[in-house]
Scaffold this active site. Structure first.
Site, PDB file in Angstrom:
ATOM      1  N   TYR A 184     -58.621  63.477 -31.275  1.00 13.18           N
ATOM      2  CA  TYR A 184     -59.762  62.370 -31.777  1.00 13.18           C
ATOM      3  C   TYR A 184     -59.749  62.880 -33.216  1.00 13.18           C
ATOM      4  O   TYR A 184     -59.958  61.422 -34.246  1.00 13.18           O
ATOM      5  CB  TYR A 184     -61.267  61.771 -31.491  1.00 13.18           C
ATOM      6  CG  TYR A 184     -61.426  61.579 -30.559  1.00 13.18           C
ATOM      7  CD1 TYR A 184     -60.537  60.463 -29.511  1.00 13.18           C
ATOM      8  CD2 TYR A 184     -61.656  62.786 -29.115  1.00 13.18           C
ATOM      9  CE1 TYR A 184     -60.293  60.525 -27.600  1.00 13.18           C
ATOM     10  CE2 TYR A 184     -61.816  62.754 -27.763  1.00 13.18           C
ATOM     11  CZ  TYR A 184     -61.405  61.432 -27.469  1.00 13.18           C
ATOM     12  OH  TYR A 184     -61.429  61.063 -25.923  1.00 13.18           O
TER      13      TYR A 184
ATOM     14  N   ASP B  61     -66.229  41.074 -18.456  1.00 19.55           N
ATOM     15  CA  ASP B  61     -67.565  39.823 -17.796  1.00 19.55           C
ATOM     16  C   ASP B  61     -68.093  39.193 -18.883  1.00 19.55           C
ATOM     17  O   ASP B  61     -67.866  37.902 -19.229  1.00 19.55           O
ATOM     18  CB  ASP B  61     -68.516  39.693 -16.615  1.00 19.55           C
ATOM     19  CG  ASP B  61     -67.558  40.465 -15.229  1.00 19.55           C
ATOM     20  OD1 ASP B  61     -66.214  40.371 -15.181  1.00 19.55           O
ATOM     21  OD2 ASP B  61     -67.937  40.710 -14.173  1.00 19.55           O
TER      22      ASP B  61
ATOM     23  N   ASN C 192     -63.567  49.272 -29.307  1.00 12.53           N
ATOM     24  CA  ASN C 192     -62.674  50.624 -28.670  1.00 12.53           C
ATOM     25  C   ASN C 192     -63.823  50.838 -27.301  1.00 12.53           C
ATOM     26  O   ASN C 192     -65.043  51.437 -27.885  1.00 12.53           O
ATOM     27  CB  ASN C 192     -63.164  51.863 -29.139  1.00 12.53           C
ATOM     28  CG  ASN C 192     -62.235  52.800 -28.997  1.00 12.53           C
ATOM     29  OD1 ASN C 192     -61.629  52.957 -27.842  1.00 12.53           O
ATOM     30  ND2 ASN C 192     -62.523  53.725 -29.582  1.00 12.53           N
TER      31      ASN C 192
ATOM     32  N   PRO D   6     -69.647  54.952 -26.020  1.00 14.63           N
ATOM     33  CA  PRO D   6     -69.461  55.643 -25.968  1.00 14.63           C
ATOM     34  C   PRO D   6     -69.069  57.450 -26.389  1.00 14.63           C
ATOM     35  O   PRO D   6     -68.106  57.241 -26.461  1.00 14.63           O
ATOM     36  CB  PRO D   6     -70.218  55.530 -24.335  1.00 14.63           C
ATOM     37  CG  PRO D   6     -69.759  54.794 -23.741  1.00 14.63           C
ATOM     38  CD  PRO D   6     -68.913  53.976 -24.735  1.00 14.63           C
ATOM     39  N   ASN D   7     -70.124  58.154 -27.080  1.00 12.76           N
ATOM     40  CA  ASN D   7     -69.508  59.168 -27.691  1.00 12.76           C
ATOM     41  C   ASN D   7     -68.086  59.254 -28.922  1.00 12.76           C
ATOM     42  O   ASN D   7     -68.097  60.366 -29.301  1.00 12.76           O
ATOM     43  CB  ASN D   7     -69.126  59.548 -26.764  1.00 12.76           C
ATOM     44  CG  ASN D   7     -69.369  60.554 -25.341  1.00 12.76           C
ATOM     45  OD1 ASN D   7     -70.471  60.809 -25.560  1.00 12.76           O
ATOM     46  ND2 ASN D   7     -69.098  59.643 -24.254  1.00 12.76           N
TER      47      ASN D   7
ATOM     48  N   ARG E  56     -52.166  60.595 -20.892  1.00 10.66           N
ATOM     49  CA  ARG E  56     -53.322  61.453 -20.719  1.00 10.66           C
ATOM     50  C   ARG E  56     -53.991  61.015 -18.852  1.00 10.66           C
ATOM     51  O   ARG E  56     -53.126  62.106 -18.972  1.00 10.66           O
ATOM     52  CB  ARG E  56     -54.974  60.981 -21.760  1.00 10.66           C
ATOM     53  CG  ARG E  56     -54.585  61.679 -23.060  1.00 10.66           C
ATOM     54  CD  ARG E  56     -55.574  61.517 -24.149  1.00 10.66           C
ATOM     55  NE  ARG E  56     -56.878  61.859 -23.540  1.00 10.66           N
ATOM     56  CZ  ARG E  56     -58.255  61.631 -24.189  1.00 10.66           C
ATOM     57  NH1 ARG E  56     -58.341  61.056 -24.804  1.00 10.66           N
ATOM     58  NH2 ARG E  56     -59.074  62.156 -23.996  1.00 10.66           N
TER      59      ARG E  56
ATOM     60  N   HIS F  70     -57.783  52.251 -29.228  1.00 17.09           N
ATOM     61  CA  HIS F  70     -58.171  53.623 -29.299  1.00 17.09           C
ATOM     62  C   HIS F  70     -57.799  54.552 -29.877  1.00 17.09           C
ATOM     63  O   HIS F  70     -56.565  54.192 -30.550  1.00 17.09           O
ATOM     64  CB  HIS F  70     -57.467  53.962 -27.522  1.00 17.09           C
ATOM     65  CG  HIS F  70     -57.850  53.037 -26.828  1.00 17.09           C
ATOM     66  ND1 HIS F  70     -59.354  52.879 -25.835  1.00 17.09           N
ATOM     67  CD2 HIS F  70     -57.685  51.753 -25.964  1.00 17.09           C
ATOM     68  CE1 HIS F  70     -59.767  52.656 -25.159  1.00 17.09           C
ATOM     69  NE2 HIS F  70     -58.033  51.463 -25.111  1.00 17.09           N
TER      70      HIS F  70
ATOM     71  N   ALA G 188     -64.833  55.828 -23.097  1.00 18.38           N
ATOM     72  CA  ALA G 188     -64.697  55.700 -21.422  1.00 18.38           C
ATOM     73  C   ALA G 188     -65.142  54.676 -20.766  1.00 18.38           C
ATOM     74  O   ALA G 188     -64.353  54.647 -20.161  1.00 18.38           O
ATOM     75  CB  ALA G 188     -65.652  56.858 -20.901  1.00 18.38           C
TER      76      ALA G 188
ATOM     77  N   ARG H 179     -66.088  66.431 -32.045  1.00 18.45           N
ATOM     78  CA  ARG H 179     -65.737  66.064 -30.859  1.00 18.45           C
ATOM     79  C   ARG H 179     -63.815  66.442 -30.300  1.00 18.45           C
ATOM     80  O   ARG H 179     -63.334  64.794 -31.100  1.00 18.45           O
ATOM     81  CB  ARG H 179     -66.236  64.660 -29.922  1.00 18.45           C
ATOM     82  CG  ARG H 179     -65.361  64.062 -28.718  1.00 18.45           C
ATOM     83  CD  ARG H 179     -66.129  62.605 -28.832  1.00 18.45           C
ATOM     84  NE  ARG H 179     -65.343  62.214 -27.324  1.00 18.45           N
ATOM     85  CZ  ARG H 179     -65.090  60.652 -27.450  1.00 18.45           C
ATOM     86  NH1 ARG H 179     -64.982  59.677 -27.782  1.00 18.45           N
ATOM     87  NH2 ARG H 179     -64.850  60.816 -25.264  1.00 18.45           N
TER      88      ARG H 179
ATOM     89  N   GLU I 115     -58.006  45.150 -28.527  1.00 16.98           N
ATOM     90  CA  GLU I 115     -58.587  47.013 -27.902  1.00 16.98           C
ATOM     91  C   GLU I 115     -57.725  47.993 -28.112  1.00 16.98           C
ATOM     92  O   GLU I 115     -57.018  47.824 -29.096  1.00 16.98           O
ATOM     93  CB  GLU I 115     -58.263  46.840 -26.465  1.00 16.98           C
ATOM     94  CG  GLU I 115     -58.768  48.127 -25.453  1.00 16.98           C
ATOM     95  CD  GLU I 115     -58.160  47.720 -23.971  1.00 16.98           C
ATOM     96  OE1 GLU I 115     -57.464  46.917 -24.020  1.00 16.98           O
ATOM     97  OE2 GLU I 115     -57.684  49.740 -23.503  1.00 16.98           O
TER      98      GLU I 115
ATOM     99  N   ARG J 274     -57.361  57.498 -16.988  1.00 15.97           N
ATOM    100  CA  ARG J 274     -57.074  57.080 -18.341  1.00 15.97           C
ATOM    101  C   ARG J 274     -55.951  55.655 -18.308  1.00 15.97           C
ATOM    102  O   ARG J 274     -55.855  54.722 -19.018  1.00 15.97           O
ATOM    103  CB  ARG J 274     -57.162  57.840 -19.256  1.00 15.97           C
ATOM    104  CG  ARG J 274     -58.958  58.902 -19.692  1.00 15.97           C
ATOM    105  CD  ARG J 274     -58.186  59.277 -21.232  1.00 15.97           C
ATOM    106  NE  ARG J 274     -59.057  60.670 -20.854  1.00 15.97           N
ATOM    107  CZ  ARG J 274     -60.092  60.471 -20.997  1.00 15.97           C
ATOM    108  NH1 ARG J 274     -61.222  59.843 -21.654  1.00 15.97           N
ATOM    109  NH2 ARG J 274     -61.504  61.951 -20.922  1.00 15.97           N
TER     110      ARG J 274
HETATM  111  C1  DQA Z   1     -60.913  57.122 -26.434  1.00 13.68           C
HETATM  112  C2  DQA Z   1     -60.043  56.906 -24.902  1.00 13.68           C
HETATM  113  C3  DQA Z   1     -60.735  57.043 -24.347  1.00 13.68           C
HETATM  114  O1  DQA Z   1     -60.344  57.902 -22.117  1.00 13.68           O
HETATM  115  C4  DQA Z   1     -62.082  58.423 -23.564  1.00 13.68           C
HETATM  116  O2  DQA Z   1     -62.803  58.026 -23.140  1.00 13.68           O
HETATM  117  C5  DQA Z   1     -62.370  57.854 -25.611  1.00 13.68           C
HETATM  118  C6  DQA Z   1     -61.734  57.490 -26.319  1.00 13.68           C
HETATM  119  C7  DQA Z   1     -59.706  57.009 -27.357  1.00 13.68           C
HETATM  120  O3  DQA Z   1     -60.272  55.695 -28.728  1.00 13.68           O
HETATM  121  O4  DQA Z   1     -58.709  57.793 -27.389  1.00 13.68           O
HETATM  122  O5  DQA Z   1     -63.810  58.028 -25.593  1.00 13.68           O
HETATM  123  O6  DQA Z   1     -61.417  55.345 -26.093  1.00 13.68           O
END
Ligand code: DQA
Length: 147
Positions: A23, A88, A75, A10-11, A108, A101, A78, A18, A99, A112
């Site tokens: 980011y 799962d 990624n 998300p986002n 942070r 980020h 959140a 953003r 994974e 997180r």
């Molecule tokens: C994130 C880190 C997460 O804590 C955050 O909610 C994001 C982006 C990152 O790529 O740094 O949306 O996954």
């Protein structure tokens, strides 16, 4: 042909607009295009999905099994810190995943610091901005090519 799926939570559709001090300025399209070129250069198939919906991400992970995806670069955004359901789903399909980020979540807010994915991931790459994806795709290709 080996197949790498890049999955974005998300986002992340708002990348480039953003919280750019965290980011960066690069948008999702540019990240996807660079990842696609990198994967295709290694003669592998690339697909990607960004979704703001936990349900859609779960469905895509289930579909990845049907599609015989070799490895998922994920990624979870959140959902990293909240989603037992996505964890799962990855365990259910038993597809190895990395994974990723952009930021380093450990520097942070406290909430997180916990990830529902890290203990099951092949690797965790964080804090390198958009380069985190480049390193993750590189690691994914090397893992798949390993005899
Ligand atoms: C994130 C880190 C997460 O804590 C955050 O909610 C994001 C982006 C990152 O790529 O740094 O949306 O996954």
């Amino acid at each position: 042909m080996p197949h790498i799926l890049l999955l974005q939570g998300p986002n992340l559709n708002l990348l480039g607009q953003r919280e750019t001090s965290i980011y960066g300025d690069i948008d999702l399209n540019s990240i996807n295009n660079a990842a696609k070129a990198q994967v295709e250069q290694a003669d592998m198939q690339f697909s990607s999905l960004q979704s703001n919906s936990e349900s859609e991400l779960i469905q895509r992970i289930h579909q990845a099994k049907v599609d015989k995806v070799s490895l998922i670069v994920f990624n979870p955004a959140a959902f990293t810190h909240t989603s037992v359901a996505l964890r799962d789903a990855l365990l259910a399909v038993a597809i190895p995943f990395i994974e990723v980020h952009l930021s380093n979540p450990h520097t942070r807010e406290n909430f997180r610091r916990h990830s529902y994915f890290s203990d099951k991931a092949l690797a965790v790459i964080a804090g390198c901005g958009a380069d985190s994806y480049r390193y993750a795709i590189d690691a994914a290709i090397k893992y798949i090519q390993k005899p």
